[in-house]
Design a protein around this motif. Structure first.
Motif, PDB file in Angstrom:
ATOM      1  N   VAL A  79       8.551  20.026 -57.220  1.00  0.00           N
ATOM      2  CA  VAL A  79       8.904  20.769 -56.002  1.00  0.00           C
ATOM      3  C   VAL A  79      10.111  20.141 -55.300  1.00  0.00           C
ATOM      4  CG1 VAL A  79       8.080  21.594 -53.773  1.00  0.00           C
ATOM      5  CG2 VAL A  79       6.507  21.510 -55.720  1.00  0.00           C
ATOM      6  N   ALA A  80      10.087  18.817 -55.110  1.00  0.00           N
ATOM      7  CA  ALA A  80      11.178  18.160 -54.367  1.00  0.00           C
ATOM      8  C   ALA A  80      12.547  18.360 -55.028  1.00  0.00           C
ATOM      9  CB  ALA A  80      10.874  16.668 -54.192  1.00  0.00           C
ATOM     10  N   PRO A  81      12.702  18.154 -56.363  1.00  0.00           N
ATOM     11  CA  PRO A  81      14.013  18.397 -56.973  1.00  0.00           C
ATOM     12  C   PRO A  81      14.457  19.857 -56.889  1.00  0.00           C
ATOM     13  CG  PRO A  81      12.705  16.980 -58.383  1.00  0.00           C
ATOM     14  CD  PRO A  81      11.783  17.496 -57.313  1.00  0.00           C
ATOM     15  N   ALA A  82      13.498  20.794 -57.029  1.00  0.00           N
ATOM     16  CA  ALA A  82      13.847  22.212 -56.946  1.00  0.00           C
ATOM     17  C   ALA A  82      14.368  22.555 -55.549  1.00  0.00           C
ATOM     18  CB  ALA A  82      12.644  23.073 -57.296  1.00  0.00           C
ATOM     19  N   LEU A  83      13.712  22.019 -54.516  1.00  0.00           N
ATOM     20  CA  LEU A  83      14.174  22.266 -53.156  1.00  0.00           C
ATOM     21  C   LEU A  83      15.538  21.623 -52.916  1.00  0.00           C
ATOM     22  CD1 LEU A  83      13.729  23.492 -50.413  1.00  0.00           C
ATOM     23  CD2 LEU A  83      12.370  21.489 -49.770  1.00  0.00           C
ATOM     24  N   LEU A  84      15.768  20.441 -53.486  1.00  0.00           N
ATOM     25  CA  LEU A  84      17.080  19.801 -53.366  1.00  0.00           C
ATOM     26  C   LEU A  84      18.177  20.664 -53.988  1.00  0.00           C
ATOM     27  CD1 LEU A  84      16.262  16.051 -54.072  1.00  0.00           C
ATOM     28  CD2 LEU A  84      17.457  16.934 -52.064  1.00  0.00           C
ATOM     29  N   ALA A  85      17.865  21.300 -55.122  1.00  0.00           N
ATOM     30  CA  ALA A  85      18.842  22.187 -55.750  1.00  0.00           C
ATOM     31  C   ALA A  85      19.158  23.364 -54.832  1.00  0.00           C
ATOM     32  CB  ALA A  85      18.305  22.682 -57.092  1.00  0.00           C
ATOM     33  N   PHE A  86      18.127  23.887 -54.178  1.00  0.00           N
ATOM     34  CA  PHE A  86      18.340  24.968 -53.206  1.00  0.00           C
ATOM     35  C   PHE A  86      19.201  24.484 -52.044  1.00  0.00           C
ATOM     36  CE2 PHE A  86      17.177  27.280 -49.370  1.00  0.00           C
ATOM     37  CZ  PHE A  86      17.255  28.608 -49.779  1.00  0.00           C
ATOM     38  N   VAL A  87      18.926  23.283 -51.577  1.00  0.00           N
ATOM     39  CA  VAL A  87      19.652  22.734 -50.428  1.00  0.00           C
ATOM     40  C   VAL A  87      21.141  22.592 -50.731  1.00  0.00           C
ATOM     41  CG1 VAL A  87      19.988  20.618 -49.085  1.00  0.00           C
ATOM     42  CG2 VAL A  87      17.704  21.564 -49.346  1.00  0.00           C
ATOM     43  N   VAL A  88      21.483  22.101 -51.933  1.00  0.00           N
ATOM     44  CA  VAL A  88      22.900  21.864 -52.226  1.00  0.00           C
ATOM     45  C   VAL A  88      23.658  23.151 -52.530  1.00  0.00           C
ATOM     46  CG1 VAL A  88      22.422  19.535 -53.090  1.00  0.00           C
ATOM     47  CG2 VAL A  88      22.596  21.446 -54.701  1.00  0.00           C
ATOM     48  N   GLY A  89      22.915  24.258 -52.774  1.00  0.00           N
ATOM     49  CA  GLY A  89      23.653  25.513 -52.933  1.00  0.00           C
ATOM     50  C   GLY A  89      23.120  26.529 -53.914  1.00  0.00           C
ATOM     51  N   LEU A  90      22.069  26.212 -54.674  1.00  0.00           N
ATOM     52  CA  LEU A  90      21.524  27.189 -55.615  1.00  0.00           C
ATOM     53  C   LEU A  90      20.571  28.111 -54.846  1.00  0.00           C
ATOM     54  CD1 LEU A  90      20.867  24.945 -58.752  1.00  0.00           C
ATOM     55  CD2 LEU A  90      22.969  26.063 -57.986  1.00  0.00           C
ATOM     56  N   ARG A  91      21.155  29.094 -54.133  1.00  0.00           N
ATOM     57  CA  ARG A  91      20.389  29.871 -53.167  1.00  0.00           C
ATOM     58  C   ARG A  91      20.349  31.365 -53.447  1.00  0.00           C
ATOM     59  NH1 ARG A  91      22.305  27.093 -47.408  1.00  0.00           N
ATOM     60  NH2 ARG A  91      21.975  24.911 -48.032  1.00  0.00           N
ATOM     61  N   THR A  92      20.949  31.821 -54.543  1.00  0.00           N
ATOM     62  CA  THR A  92      20.870  33.246 -54.825  1.00  0.00           C
ATOM     63  C   THR A  92      19.448  33.602 -55.257  1.00  0.00           C
ATOM     64  OG1 THR A  92      21.378  33.145 -57.204  1.00  0.00           O
ATOM     65  CG2 THR A  92      23.248  33.122 -55.670  1.00  0.00           C
ATOM     66  N   TYR A  93      19.180  34.893 -55.295  1.00  0.00           N
ATOM     67  CA  TYR A  93      17.836  35.342 -55.691  1.00  0.00           C
ATOM     68  C   TYR A  93      17.478  34.833 -57.090  1.00  0.00           C
ATOM     69  CZ  TYR A  93      14.073  38.480 -57.119  1.00  0.00           C
ATOM     70  OH  TYR A  93      12.892  38.984 -57.588  1.00  0.00           O
ATOM     71  N   LEU A  94      18.396  34.988 -58.046  1.00  0.00           N
ATOM     72  CA  LEU A  94      18.113  34.534 -59.412  1.00  0.00           C
ATOM     73  C   LEU A  94      18.026  33.014 -59.495  1.00  0.00           C
ATOM     74  CD1 LEU A  94      20.208  36.933 -61.691  1.00  0.00           C
ATOM     75  CD2 LEU A  94      17.733  36.908 -61.285  1.00  0.00           C
ATOM     76  N   ASP A  95      18.806  32.321 -58.660  1.00  0.00           N
ATOM     77  CA  ASP A  95      18.679  30.863 -58.597  1.00  0.00           C
ATOM     78  C   ASP A  95      17.234  30.483 -58.253  1.00  0.00           C
ATOM     79  OD1 ASP A  95      21.348  30.405 -59.144  1.00  0.00           O
ATOM     80  OD2 ASP A  95      21.926  30.212 -57.039  1.00  0.00           O
ATOM     81  N   THR A  96      16.684  31.138 -57.233  1.00  0.00           N
ATOM     82  CA  THR A  96      15.317  30.790 -56.804  1.00  0.00           C
ATOM     83  C   THR A  96      14.286  31.184 -57.852  1.00  0.00           C
ATOM     84  OG1 THR A  96      15.119  32.875 -55.562  1.00  0.00           O
ATOM     85  CG2 THR A  96      15.902  30.940 -54.364  1.00  0.00           C
ATOM     86  N   VAL A  97      14.552  32.242 -58.609  1.00  0.00           N
ATOM     87  CA  VAL A  97      13.648  32.603 -59.706  1.00  0.00           C
ATOM     88  C   VAL A  97      13.621  31.489 -60.747  1.00  0.00           C
ATOM     89  CG1 VAL A  97      13.314  34.178 -61.655  1.00  0.00           C
ATOM     90  CG2 VAL A  97      13.837  35.095 -59.393  1.00  0.00           C
ATOM     91  N   ILE A  98      14.799  30.984 -61.105  1.00  0.00           N
ATOM     92  CA  ILE A  98      14.890  29.910 -62.099  1.00  0.00           C
ATOM     93  C   ILE A  98      14.244  28.634 -61.567  1.00  0.00           C
ATOM     94  CG2 ILE A  98      16.492  28.390 -63.330  1.00  0.00           C
ATOM     95  CD1 ILE A  98      18.392  30.814 -63.546  1.00  0.00           C
ATOM     96  N   LEU A  99      14.470  28.310 -60.308  1.00  0.00           N
ATOM     97  CA  LEU A  99      13.877  27.101 -59.726  1.00  0.00           C
ATOM     98  C   LEU A  99      12.357  27.222 -59.641  1.00  0.00           C
ATOM     99  CD1 LEU A  99      16.458  26.307 -56.885  1.00  0.00           C
ATOM    100  CD2 LEU A  99      16.218  25.176 -59.114  1.00  0.00           C
ATOM    101  N   THR A 100      11.875  28.429 -59.361  1.00  0.00           N
ATOM    102  CA  THR A 100      10.424  28.648 -59.372  1.00  0.00           C
ATOM    103  C   THR A 100       9.866  28.448 -60.780  1.00  0.00           C
ATOM    104  OG1 THR A 100      10.576  30.222 -57.530  1.00  0.00           O
ATOM    105  CG2 THR A 100       8.597  30.312 -58.883  1.00  0.00           C
TER     106      THR A 100
END
Length: 238
Positions: free
Chosen positions: A115-136
């Motif tokens: 969870v923590a690394p995935a949220l860090l990726a979101f924080v630095v900029g991976l914030r599109t809808y598909l980005d969040t699908v991949i991080l999930t």
């Protein structure tokens, strides 16, 4: 012959689980769970504490844009790895282990290295809808990998010292390599609000900024997720 050995390992695992259940059945009263904690279990919980602090530090960075919170969020998973290594050493030192400890270890790893690394990726900029699908998907693959490890650990070949000879798939703490990559980007300013995430995005469908846009680097997290759940990838255990 190999089937007989596998059956013996499974029976031994069942007996170990039964003994562990009796430990909790025989303990009643308030705070009985806490009284059953071993020293190694408390060390494992500290791993989960570090992961939780990383998540909250990421959230505080999103609220304040204070880089100190971002660097704290990236440092806490590394501290979690320290506790992850330490709990095994404490187990061997005390010559004791428990089913509770095994489950705690997996849950703490999911927080600190999923969870923590995935949220860090979101924080630095991976914030599109598909980005969040991949991080999930990355988080869920880490969850599946930990569940498989708990269910099949008795079947993995062991060394003379009783340690598993290899990991099936990338162990979830390997995600710290991704945290290191994100840290390098932050140092170079390759994050949202500064120079932007490296290599930019690709539009798969729709309009720019819509649900069909994804960052190229999200594929790194996707590939890492696939490697974690791979059954054919075997990583020697040191």
């Amino acid at each position: 012959m190999s089937q007989r050995k596998s059956a013996t390992k499974i029976n031994d695992e069942h007996r170990r689980k039964a003994d562990a259940l009796h430990q909790y059945e025989d303990t009643d009263g308030h705070f009985s769970l806490v009284r059953n904690f071993r020293l190694a279990d408390l060390v494992t919980i500290m791993n989960g504490v570090c992961g939780s602090f990383s998540i909250f530090s990421s959230a505080r960075y999103l609220l304040t844009n204070d880089p100190d919170y971002l660097w704290s969020a990236m440092a806490f998973p590394l501290a979690g790895l320290m506790f992850d290594f330490l709990d095994g050493k404490v187990d061997r030192w005390r010559k004791s282990s428990s089913m509770l400890g095994q489950e705690l270890d997996s849950l703490a790893d999911l927080i600190s290295f999923g969870v923590a690394p995935a949220l860090l990726a979101f924080v630095v900029g991976l914030r599109t809808y598909l980005d969040t699908v991949i991080l999930t998907g990355f988080i869920c693959c880490g969850l599946a990998r930990l569940a498989r490890f708990n269910a099949t650990v008795a079947l993995v070949p062991k060394s003379d010292g009783g340690k598993a000879k290899y990991f099936e798939g990338l162990p979830i703490p390997s995600s710290l390599a991704l945290v290191g990559l994100l840290s390098y980007w932050a140092k170079e300013g390759w994050i949202v609000g500064q120079k932007g995430v490296p290599w930019g995005t690709v539009l798969l469908w729709g309009q720019e900024g819509g649900r069909g846009e994804v960052h190229y680097v999200s594929l790194i997290f996707g590939c890492w997720a696939a490697a974690m759940v791979s059954k054919t990838l075997r990583v020697p255990k040191i």
